[in-house]
Write a protein that holds these residues in place. Structure first.
Motif, PDB file in Angstrom:
ATOM      1  N   MET A 369       0.834  -1.213   0.000  1.00 37.80           N
ATOM      2  CA  MET A 369       0.000   0.000   0.000  1.00 37.80           C
ATOM      3  C   MET A 369       0.863   1.256   0.000  1.00 37.80           C
ATOM      4  O   MET A 369       0.515   2.255  -0.604  1.00 37.80           O
ATOM      5  CB  MET A 369      -0.934   0.024   1.226  1.00 37.80           C
ATOM      6  CG  MET A 369      -2.265  -0.679   1.043  1.00 37.80           C
ATOM      7  SD  MET A 369      -3.076  -0.502  -0.553  1.00 37.80           S
ATOM      8  CE  MET A 369      -3.793   1.103  -0.435  1.00 37.80           C
TER       9      MET A 369
ATOM     10  N   GLN B  96      -2.635  -4.115  10.310  1.00 41.06           N
ATOM     11  CA  GLN B  96      -1.372  -4.859  10.234  1.00 41.06           C
ATOM     12  C   GLN B  96      -0.277  -3.842   9.944  1.00 41.06           C
ATOM     13  O   GLN B  96       0.223  -3.228  10.863  1.00 41.06           O
ATOM     14  CB  GLN B  96      -1.466  -5.979   9.219  1.00 41.06           C
ATOM     15  CG  GLN B  96      -2.373  -7.086   9.769  1.00 41.06           C
ATOM     16  CD  GLN B  96      -2.313  -8.361   8.991  1.00 41.06           C
ATOM     17  OE1 GLN B  96      -1.358  -8.643   8.297  1.00 41.06           O
ATOM     18  NE2 GLN B  96      -3.349  -9.163   9.112  1.00 41.06           N
ATOM     19  N   CYS B  97       0.079  -3.640   8.661  1.00 44.84           N
ATOM     20  CA  CYS B  97       1.083  -2.601   8.423  1.00 44.84           C
ATOM     21  C   CYS B  97       0.528  -1.246   8.818  1.00 44.84           C
ATOM     22  O   CYS B  97       1.265  -0.363   9.231  1.00 44.84           O
ATOM     23  CB  CYS B  97       1.560  -2.608   6.974  1.00 44.84           C
ATOM     24  SG  CYS B  97       0.504  -1.714   5.817  1.00 44.84           S
ATOM     25  N   GLY B  98      -0.778  -1.059   8.689  1.00 44.35           N
ATOM     26  CA  GLY B  98      -1.417   0.162   9.145  1.00 44.35           C
ATOM     27  C   GLY B  98      -1.566   1.252   8.099  1.00 44.35           C
ATOM     28  O   GLY B  98      -2.250   2.245   8.325  1.00 44.35           O
ATOM     29  N   TYR B  99      -0.951   1.065   6.951  1.00 45.19           N
ATOM     30  CA  TYR B  99      -0.876   2.161   5.987  1.00 45.19           C
ATOM     31  C   TYR B  99      -2.248   2.574   5.458  1.00 45.19           C
ATOM     32  O   TYR B  99      -2.506   3.740   5.248  1.00 45.19           O
ATOM     33  CB  TYR B  99       0.038   1.761   4.828  1.00 45.19           C
ATOM     34  CG  TYR B  99       0.435   2.931   3.949  1.00 45.19           C
ATOM     35  CD1 TYR B  99       1.438   3.814   4.351  1.00 45.19           C
ATOM     36  CD2 TYR B  99      -0.197   3.157   2.737  1.00 45.19           C
ATOM     37  CE1 TYR B  99       1.795   4.881   3.555  1.00 45.19           C
ATOM     38  CE2 TYR B  99       0.159   4.221   1.930  1.00 45.19           C
ATOM     39  CZ  TYR B  99       1.168   5.089   2.340  1.00 45.19           C
ATOM     40  OH  TYR B  99       1.523   6.147   1.545  1.00 45.19           O
ATOM     41  N   CYS B 100      -3.131   1.601   5.252  1.00 52.92           N
ATOM     42  CA  CYS B 100      -4.455   1.931   4.700  1.00 52.92           C
ATOM     43  C   CYS B 100      -5.428   2.375   5.769  1.00 52.92           C
ATOM     44  O   CYS B 100      -6.541   2.772   5.467  1.00 52.92           O
ATOM     45  CB  CYS B 100      -5.040   0.704   3.997  1.00 52.92           C
ATOM     46  SG  CYS B 100      -5.562  -0.573   5.184  1.00 52.92           S
ATOM     47  N   GLN B 101      -5.028   2.256   7.037  1.00 51.63           N
ATOM     48  CA  GLN B 101      -6.032   2.317   8.105  1.00 51.63           C
ATOM     49  C   GLN B 101      -6.608   3.703   8.356  1.00 51.63           C
ATOM     50  O   GLN B 101      -7.768   3.823   8.746  1.00 51.63           O
ATOM     51  CB  GLN B 101      -5.471   1.703   9.396  1.00 51.63           C
ATOM     52  CG  GLN B 101      -5.050   0.234   9.258  1.00 51.63           C
ATOM     53  CD  GLN B 101      -6.202  -0.733   9.070  1.00 51.63           C
ATOM     54  OE1 GLN B 101      -7.353  -0.426   9.395  1.00 51.63           O
ATOM     55  NE2 GLN B 101      -5.920  -1.921   8.524  1.00 51.63           N
ATOM     56  N   CYS B 132      -6.958  -2.861   1.161  1.00 51.40           N
ATOM     57  CA  CYS B 132      -5.962  -3.183   2.177  1.00 51.40           C
ATOM     58  C   CYS B 132      -5.163  -4.360   1.659  1.00 51.40           C
ATOM     59  O   CYS B 132      -5.694  -5.460   1.513  1.00 51.40           O
ATOM     60  CB  CYS B 132      -6.618  -3.547   3.504  1.00 51.40           C
ATOM     61  SG  CYS B 132      -5.415  -4.162   4.699  1.00 51.40           S
ATOM     62  N   ARG B 133      -3.895  -4.144   1.366  1.00 52.94           N
ATOM     63  CA  ARG B 133      -3.083  -5.249   0.844  1.00 52.94           C
ATOM     64  C   ARG B 133      -2.711  -6.237   1.946  1.00 52.94           C
ATOM     65  O   ARG B 133      -2.280  -7.340   1.664  1.00 52.94           O
ATOM     66  CB  ARG B 133      -1.820  -4.705   0.156  1.00 52.94           C
ATOM     67  CG  ARG B 133      -2.065  -4.239  -1.255  1.00 52.94           C
ATOM     68  CD  ARG B 133      -2.511  -5.374  -2.169  1.00 52.94           C
ATOM     69  NE  ARG B 133      -1.381  -6.025  -2.841  1.00 52.94           N
ATOM     70  CZ  ARG B 133      -1.492  -7.187  -3.467  1.00 52.94           C
ATOM     71  NH1 ARG B 133      -2.651  -7.835  -3.492  1.00 52.94           N
ATOM     72  NH2 ARG B 133      -0.440  -7.698  -4.074  1.00 52.94           N
ATOM     73  N   CYS B 134      -2.838  -5.825   3.200  1.00 50.42           N
ATOM     74  CA  CYS B 134      -2.540  -6.762   4.284  1.00 50.42           C
ATOM     75  C   CYS B 134      -3.731  -7.656   4.578  1.00 50.42           C
ATOM     76  O   CYS B 134      -3.635  -8.526   5.450  1.00 50.42           O
ATOM     77  CB  CYS B 134      -2.134  -6.015   5.545  1.00 50.42           C
ATOM     78  SG  CYS B 134      -0.630  -5.063   5.357  1.00 50.42           S
ATOM     79  N   THR B 136      -6.942  -7.028   5.888  1.00 51.08           N
ATOM     80  CA  THR B 136      -7.557  -6.882   7.209  1.00 51.08           C
ATOM     81  C   THR B 136      -9.083  -6.778   7.153  1.00 51.08           C
ATOM     82  O   THR B 136      -9.708  -6.449   8.157  1.00 51.08           O
ATOM     83  CB  THR B 136      -6.999  -5.640   7.940  1.00 51.08           C
ATOM     84  OG1 THR B 136      -7.319  -4.471   7.175  1.00 51.08           O
ATOM     85  CG2 THR B 136      -5.494  -5.727   8.104  1.00 51.08           C
TER      86      THR B 136
HETATM   87  S1  FES Z   1      -3.042  -2.730   7.049  1.00 52.40           S
HETATM   88 FE1  FES Z   1      -1.524  -2.828   5.529  1.00 52.40          FE
HETATM   89  S2  FES Z   1      -2.570  -2.155   3.784  1.00 52.40           S
HETATM   90 FE2  FES Z   1      -4.111  -2.292   5.239  1.00 52.40          FE
END
Ligand code: FES
Ligand code: FES
Lengths: 753, 158
Positions: A369, B96-101, B132-134, B136
């Motif tokens: 992302m 998870q990675c948090g970027y989209c959150q 969300c690529r992770c 979630t």
């Molecule tokens: S938590 Fe990683 S892209 Fe959504």
């Protein structure tokens, strides 16, 4: 420049004689301000170190991969220096849990700090191969246990009691009504001799109080709900400027000439110049634009006029690669594994027992992302880098070379990463940022657009597989022959290795019993860049093997679940067909996950009209996984309703984190199975943004249920191994429902219409 | 040309070229980096903010059209992560990675304001355009439903 890139291959599990070779580096003794436990993997446990807010003296001997260092200061603060990076997999939680278990402190109080980029001390700091927890587990426990032993001894001496009379809870040692905190004891403890690591008693798994606990909340999550978590792209420094690079759309193309007049006339543009390609790390070069904001840099890029030299791969396309794939599997290939006589067995089998099938998988982009980015400040006294990098060491080394400074003059700050999945192992984005920053007297943040990120990725290789074989009249596998070709990773990153080494995964050690097994391979040359993508070759091989075993089951008229159990046979350790040092596959553990998934999913029980189940199991990164998928198909559209997964990954350190990783791998795998691909046209990637590279949406996300096999074996990875079983379970279910076999990914609506 | 708007409750004036997307004004001019860049073409939702209370994709929203409007970013949602959606997110261990959150949370908040007691299907429909690529989604679905309960318990939407 000569930079070799090493990604840790799947590592063998710790063996006892490995442990005995690990020495304790030292605890602080002279300055006495902190208790410091470091590790040296070399045979000698030597160096005396002291610590006064400075890193300890480095060990002289080379050390092999390890990345932690435990420090307890006079306030009782415990710090864990880790070389691994947080990219969403939750290691900033799991590693302190492991340490706290043996040390006897509250895991939440442990600070995780980034280890300095010191390969000798911290080893390979790459975060990958699903290894972060697996490789740190035992060393961290030993560190915690050794420190605890020393702290308890210090208390026992102070009170003149036997250490065995002391108990520890939450960083407090108590005996007979007296108690002292670790903070209190650190100075004394640091003067004590260091216990022999291999003899430090460790807790029995059944006594674990933190490891394996359910209610653990991840430390990094709150900051990810209020915008305060800072990723690489969020680095903001005084005087910082922004840069973007226009790269040749064609892989391997170069700048012939360019005209920056219009771009330079845009207000806010600071400079425009060419940066050269750097072959060794496959950095493409291009025309760099530096401006006072990301948006201005984007606009200036559009105003550039560039003539490209499109290079040797401009004619390549998905069709041309496919043609080559077919030509190769039609021809004799290199024999990699050959047991019995598969060819003779197949030709002697009656037609109705034979199964021949071709499988095909496309290139896949990582599409994290957060697009690639890196911030670099070149100063007179050295270079500072802020990199969302899975391989900070590689970034450090390559940036040093680009800037012409010694490695120790480059400081790399690893930032949070907005997803990694293997992409952030590469150094290309760091190198570009350094190439630009060395010409600019300010910190420079290089940002890749989404289009840059998707069209200049290092993709999961495309591959093609021809399977042929037969079952016998008893319903057992008579022969299994697998001819495979792909655009191998080795051609890009490991020219010295055999091309098949990172392409064939579990087919090197097929766990299903057959006397006649043959594996063949030839590489397909291609200019499309590729590298490690989540679960690497297992993502393809898992689909091929687990679809094919399903086809064999149907040919034998057997239930696919029972057929697998029967063909796994009695408990066996299946050796690698080529690499003698690779760990064997334990068919008993495979059976365990299959049974658990089948049982939890209600395999064999009735389903609503129009639904069916499919099953698959696989082994990768030393972990065992199995899936049961429940699907329906409407107007050619596959809908996955439910996925039940069972995993056996040794001791489950952080169960909820494991479930999260499995859910993540399932969604990533479903996207690759049903949605996304990178196609090639005129030597370039076609899909450039999320409008064409589509991903699984929430309304398409199945209900997911994860079950963990209880185990006391050393933990293995989970970031990747749940992915390979996704596509085969789904399409095995589709076959059970429709009688149509999906052999080419991603599935198209026309395949099932 | 200077543009004045209300940002997280405070009047804010910036002077950038009028077509500059709000996203880059927030991130580069105002250093509010909680709002993320993911695609730049309104395809991923990472850049979602509220404009006059409605979810909007700031990557395609020129600053000139924000004039005199009310903008809320993830940083302005609460002072202390006390918004029920934030609480529900932590409870569900969603990121998870948090970027989209940030974008997910801003989308959910705007949705729950309009639909205080959604069905799971409504949640899916509302959240499906956020990538969300992770992976979630399952946890986000749970978090949105839980946030709705928390909001009801606290006496309605905020
Ligand atoms: S938590 Fe990683 S892209 Fe959504
Ligand atoms: S960045 Fe705006 S929707 Fe993706």
């Amino acid at each position: 420049m000569s930079t070799t890139i090493e990604r840790p291959k799947t590592q063998p599990l710790f063996k006892t004689d490995d442990l005995s070779r690990r020495g304790l580096l030292k605890s602080a003794s002279t300055a006495g301000t902190a208790l410091l436990i470091g590790f040296n993997f070399s045979t000698a446990a030597t160096a005396q170190t002291s610590e006064n807010d400075k890193p300890a003296e480095k060990p002289k001997a080379p050390v092999s991969p390890f990345e932690s260092w435990v420090r307890i200061d006079e306030t009782g603060q415990v710090t864990l220096l880790s070389g691994r990076s947080e990219m969403g997999q939750g290691i900033s939680t799991a590693l302190p849990m492991v340490l706290a278990e043996e040390l006897g402190v509250d895991w939440r109080g442990i600070k995780v700090a980034q280890a300095p980029n010191d390969a000798r001390l911290f080893g390979n700091q790459g975060t990958g191969g699903s290894g972060s927890v697996a490789e740190s587990f035992t060393p961290l426990r030993q560190a915690g246990a050794a420190a605890r032993l020393m702290l308890v001894s210090a208390a026992a001496r102070r009170w003149s009691v036997d250490p065995s009379a002391c108990s520890v809870k939450n960083g407090v040692v108590s005996a007979g009504g007296r108690s002292a905190t670790y903070a209190d004891l650190v100075a004394d403890a640091a003067k004590l001799p260091v216990p022999d690591l291999k003899k430090v008693p460790l807790k029995k798994p059944e006594d674990f109080e933190i490891i394996g606990k359910e209610s653990i909340q991840r430390k990094d999550i709150p900051s990810k709900t209020d915008g305060s978590a800072r990723f690489g792209i969020d680095v903001r420094l005084p005087g910082m400027v922004y840069a973007m690079v226009e790269r040749c759309p064609t892989f391997g193309g170069r700048v012939a000439s360019f005209d920056a007049t219009k771009a330079k006339a845009i207000p806010g543009v600071i400079d425009v110049f060419e940066i050269p390609a750097i072959e060794d790390i496959h950095s493409w070069g291009g025309v760099a634009v530096v401006a006072n904001s990301t948006y201005t840099a984007m606009q200036a890029r559009k105003a550039l006029k560039i003539e490209w030299n499109s290079g040797p791969h401009a004619a390549e396309s998905s069709e041309s690669i496919r043609k080559e794939f077919r030509r190769l599997v039609d021809s004799p290939m290199k024999v990699v594994v050959n047991q019995g006589d598969a060819e003779a067995a197949i030709s002697s089998a009656p037609q109705e027992y034979k199964v021949e099938a071709d499988y095909e998988l496309p290139f896949q982009a990582h599409a994290t992302m957060e697009p690639m980015n890196c911030t670099v400040h070149v100063r007179k006294d050295g270079v500072e880098v802020w990199a969302p990098a899975q391989g900070p060491e590689l970034t450090q080394g390559t940036v040093a070379q680009v800037c012409g400074v010694p490695v120790d003059k480059v400081k790399v700050n690893t930032t949070l990463m907005g997803g990694g999945f293997g992409r952030r192992y590469q150094a290309d984005f760091g190198v570009e940022a350094a190439q630009i920053a060395k010409r600019i007297p300010h910190p420079v943040q290089l940002v890749w657009s989404r289009e840059d990120d998707m069209t200049h990725d290092f993709y999961r290789p495309a591959s093609y597989h021809r399977l042929s074989g037969a079952v016998d009249s008893q319903g057992n596998i008579l022969a299994w022959k697998h001819k495979s070709t792909s655009t191998p990773i080795s051609e890009w990153w490991d020219k010295a290795g055999t091309p098949e080494s990172s392409e064939l995964g579990l087919s090197f050690q097929n766990p299903y019993m057959t006397k006649n097994y043959r594996l063949e391979y030839l590489p397909t040359a291609s200019g499309v860049p590729r590298a490690w993508w989540r679960s690497v070759e297992a993502s393809s091989i898992g689909f091929v093997m687990e679809s094919y075993i399903d086809e064999l089951a149907h040919a034998a008229g057997a239930d696919p679940y029972e057929f697998r159990l029967r063909q796994l046979g009695r408990a066996r350790k299946v050796p690698h067909g080529v690499e003698k040092n690779e760990a064997p596959v334990d068919t008993d553990r495979m059976r365990g996950v299959l049974e658990l998934a089948a049982q939890k999913a209600g395999w064999g029980s009735a389903l609503p009209q129009g639904r069916a189940r499919g099953i698959a199991c696989h082994y990768s990164f030393h972990s065992y996984t199995a899936n049961v998928a429940e699907v329906s198909v409407e107007k050619g559209q596959v809908r996955v309703h439910r996925i039940v997964t069972a995993v056996d990954i040794g001791v489950p350190v952080h169960p909820d984190g494991i479930r999260a990783q499995v859910e993540s791998a399932i969604v990533y795998g479903l996207t690759a199975a049903m949605k996304s691909q990178i196609t090639i046209k005129n030597g370039a990637a076609v899909e450039a943004n999320f409008n064409r590279f589509t991903t699984l949406r929430m309304d398409e996300t199945p209900e997911m249920e994860v079950h963990i096999v209880p185990s006391i074996l050393p933990p293995t990875g989970i970031g990747e191994p749940a992915l390979p079983v996704v596509a085969p379970a789904v399409f095995n279910a589709v076959f059970a429902l429709t009688g149509k076999r999906v052999r080419r990914l991603p599935v198209m609506a026309t395949d099932l219409a | 040309m200077p543009v004045t708007f209300e940002l997280n409750g405070r009047s804010t004036t910036v002077d950038v070229s009028p077509e500059t997307p709000l996203l880059w004004v927030l991130r580069d001019t105002l250093n509010l980096t909680g709002t993320k860049y993911g695609c730049g073409i309104a395809a991923c939702g990472a850049c979602t903010v509220h404009i006059d209370g409605e979810a909007a994709r700031s990557c395609v929203y020129p600053i000139s059209s924000v004039s005199a409007k009310r903008v809320t970013t993830i940083e302005g949602l609460s002072m202390d992560r006390s918004h029920p959606v934030q609480e529900a997110w932590i409870e569900a261990q969603a990121p998870q990675c948090g970027y989209c959150q940030s974008g997910q949370i801003m989308t959910a908040v705007a949705f729950l304001k309009k639909t205080p007691s959604p069905t799971p299907q409504q949640v899916d429909a509302a959240m499906s355009d956020n990538i969300c690529r992770c992976g979630t989604a399952q946890r986000i679905r749970k978090a949105v439903l839980h946030a709705s309960e928390l909001m009801q318990a606290q006496g309605g939407a905020r």
